[in-house]
Design a protein around this motif. Structure first.
Motif, PDB file in Angstrom:
ATOM      1  N   THR A 205       0.816  -1.223   0.000  1.00 26.42           N
ATOM      2  CA  THR A 205       0.000   0.000   0.000  1.00 26.42           C
ATOM      3  C   THR A 205       0.844   1.267   0.000  1.00 26.42           C
ATOM      4  O   THR A 205       0.291   2.362  -0.033  1.00 26.42           O
ATOM      5  CB  THR A 205      -0.932   0.022   1.223  1.00 26.42           C
ATOM      6  N   ASN A 206       2.164   1.117   0.058  1.00 23.27           N
ATOM      7  CA  ASN A 206       3.008   2.317   0.095  1.00 23.27           C
ATOM      8  C   ASN A 206       4.398   2.018  -0.462  1.00 23.27           C
ATOM      9  O   ASN A 206       5.212   1.370   0.204  1.00 23.27           O
ATOM     10  CB  ASN A 206       3.124   2.842   1.534  1.00 23.27           C
ATOM     11  N   LEU A 207       4.638   2.464  -1.656  1.00 26.34           N
ATOM     12  CA  LEU A 207       5.953   2.337  -2.283  1.00 26.34           C
ATOM     13  C   LEU A 207       6.838   3.470  -1.771  1.00 26.34           C
ATOM     14  O   LEU A 207       6.463   4.650  -1.852  1.00 26.34           O
ATOM     15  CB  LEU A 207       5.815   2.411  -3.802  1.00 26.34           C
ATOM     16  N   ILE A 208       8.020   3.107  -1.240  1.00 33.12           N
ATOM     17  CA  ILE A 208       8.901   4.109  -0.634  1.00 33.12           C
ATOM     18  C   ILE A 208      10.206   4.193  -1.412  1.00 33.12           C
ATOM     19  O   ILE A 208      10.858   3.165  -1.663  1.00 33.12           O
ATOM     20  CB  ILE A 208       9.195   3.768   0.844  1.00 33.12           C
ATOM     21  N   LEU A 209      10.576   5.408  -1.778  1.00 36.94           N
ATOM     22  CA  LEU A 209      11.845   5.657  -2.448  1.00 36.94           C
ATOM     23  C   LEU A 209      12.808   6.319  -1.472  1.00 36.94           C
ATOM     24  O   LEU A 209      12.432   7.248  -0.754  1.00 36.94           O
ATOM     25  CB  LEU A 209      11.664   6.585  -3.663  1.00 36.94           C
ATOM     26  N   LEU A 218       5.079   7.052  -2.090  1.00 33.98           N
ATOM     27  CA  LEU A 218       4.264   7.152  -3.301  1.00 33.98           C
ATOM     28  C   LEU A 218       2.905   6.491  -3.149  1.00 33.98           C
ATOM     29  O   LEU A 218       2.059   6.609  -4.044  1.00 33.98           O
ATOM     30  CB  LEU A 218       5.002   6.521  -4.493  1.00 33.98           C
ATOM     31  N   GLY A 219       2.672   5.764  -2.054  1.00 40.02           N
ATOM     32  CA  GLY A 219       1.392   5.095  -1.876  1.00 40.02           C
ATOM     33  C   GLY A 219       1.298   3.829  -2.709  1.00 40.02           C
ATOM     34  O   GLY A 219       2.302   3.192  -3.040  1.00 40.02           O
ATOM     35  N   VAL A 220       0.085   3.453  -3.068  1.00 44.92           N
ATOM     36  CA  VAL A 220      -0.150   2.250  -3.862  1.00 44.92           C
ATOM     37  C   VAL A 220       0.381   2.467  -5.281  1.00 44.92           C
ATOM     38  O   VAL A 220       0.029   3.452  -5.928  1.00 44.92           O
ATOM     39  CB  VAL A 220      -1.653   1.910  -3.907  1.00 44.92           C
ATOM     40  N   PRO A 221       1.232   1.584  -5.776  1.00 44.79           N
ATOM     41  CA  PRO A 221       1.760   1.752  -7.130  1.00 44.79           C
ATOM     42  C   PRO A 221       0.637   1.759  -8.166  1.00 44.79           C
ATOM     43  O   PRO A 221      -0.318   0.986  -8.065  1.00 44.79           O
ATOM     44  CB  PRO A 221       2.669   0.531  -7.318  1.00 44.79           C
ATOM     45  N   GLY A 222       0.777   2.631  -9.144  1.00 44.51           N
ATOM     46  CA  GLY A 222      -0.248   2.724 -10.178  1.00 44.51           C
ATOM     47  C   GLY A 222       0.216   3.589 -11.326  1.00 44.51           C
ATOM     48  O   GLY A 222       1.387   3.983 -11.414  1.00 44.51           O
ATOM     49  N   PRO A 223      -0.698   3.926 -12.230  1.00 47.73           N
ATOM     50  CA  PRO A 223      -0.333   4.710 -13.422  1.00 47.73           C
ATOM     51  C   PRO A 223       0.111   6.132 -13.107  1.00 47.73           C
ATOM     52  O   PRO A 223       0.656   6.812 -13.979  1.00 47.73           O
ATOM     53  CB  PRO A 223      -1.629   4.701 -14.247  1.00 47.73           C
TER      54      PRO A 223
END
Length: 277
Positions: A205-209, A218-223
């Motif tokens: 639910t949360n992509l972290i860079l 970034l939250g949930v990965p998506g377009p």
């Protein structure tokens, strides 16, 4: 009346003779064609089985690679060939398929070379762009990713490329957590002026860079990821306006409203973000 009948019978007899001659000529021509084909086939077979059309050593194999990360000796070690062997018994497609099964090779094309006899092999190697860490029950599996998302075992790659420097980008998480959007994400961060050192995909639910500006959520990965990375690029001068040591993370879950978490307090960005980089 009798004369007319006589002439007609004569014409018919002459026509029959002509037809017989045509049939004999066609039969003779067919026989000659058959002998010619048999002779040509036999001649080609005789030429094919001559020792000159033998693959006797690896030096008869020419390896072509656009990236040239693999040496010729290393690339040839991946071939499953025995010597000597008739050039005509070798199946180029089978060799190409066996090479493409190697995790470090993306594409392979194999062709016979007649003069001088040998093989020409064009290979496209996989270029790693990130080091992966996949947590397991007992240990962490280390691997490599290329730009398309193809995974390679680290040990296999380093054994074939002992002097090749590994990429600096690190990806944490299992492949199923990032494979669906990896190509889009990698293309975006590779074009961004903000350096990204780590991508953490463990939380679905949360992509972290992990970037030079700090951690970015970034939250949930998506377009919307491409747009999020563009907004991050517009924030590349943030360190000059805020004390980076007090920034806990940058929130880009909604790229239209970027937020900064500082000292346990969410603050909306007041500095104007330039529209163009």
């Amino acid at each position: 009346m009798a004369g007319i009948i006589s002439v007609s019978r004569t014409n018919l007899a002459q026509r029959r003779q002509k037809l017989r001659r045509h049939r004999r000529i066609k039969i003779i021509q067919a026989i000659w064609r058959t002998f010619a084909i048999i002779g040509l086939t036999g001649g080609l077979f005789w030429v094919a089985v001559q020792p000159v059309w033998m693959l006797k050593a690896s030096k008869q194999i020419v390896m072509k690679s656009g990236d040239k990360f693999l040496s010729d000796e290393t690339a040839q070690s991946l071939l499953v060939l025995s010597y000597p062997q008739s050039l005509w018994r070798i199946e180029p497609s089978a060799i190409a398929n066996s090479l493409k099964k190697q995790p470090t090779i993306a594409q392979a094309i194999v062709r016979r070379r007649l003069f001088p006899p040998g093989l020409i092999i064009d290979i496209q190697e996989r270029v790693p762009v990130a080091v992966t860490q996949t947590p397991g029950n007992k240990k962490v599996t280390i691997g490599l990713l290329d730009a398309t998302g193809a995974w390679m075992p680290l040990e296999k790659y380093t054994s074939l490329n002992p002097t090749r420097k590994l990429p600096n980008l690190r990806v944490i998480g299992s492949p199923k957590q990032y494979c669906l959007y990896w190509t889009q994400l990698h293309q975006a961060i590779s074009q961004s002026p903000v350096k990204v050192m780590e991508i953490n995909c463990q939380n679905p639910t949360n992509l972290i860079l992990k970037t030079e500006l700090g951690n970015v959520h970034l939250g949930v990965p998506g377009p919307q990821m491409s747009e999020q990375i563009k907004v991050l690029a517009q924030m590349r001068h943030l360190g000059a306006k805020l004390n980076s040591g007090q920034i806990e993370y940058i929130d880009l879950k909604n790229p239209e409203i970027p937020l900064v978490q500082m000292n346990q307090e969410v603050q909306k960005l007041t500095p104007k973000i330039p529209k163009k980089i």
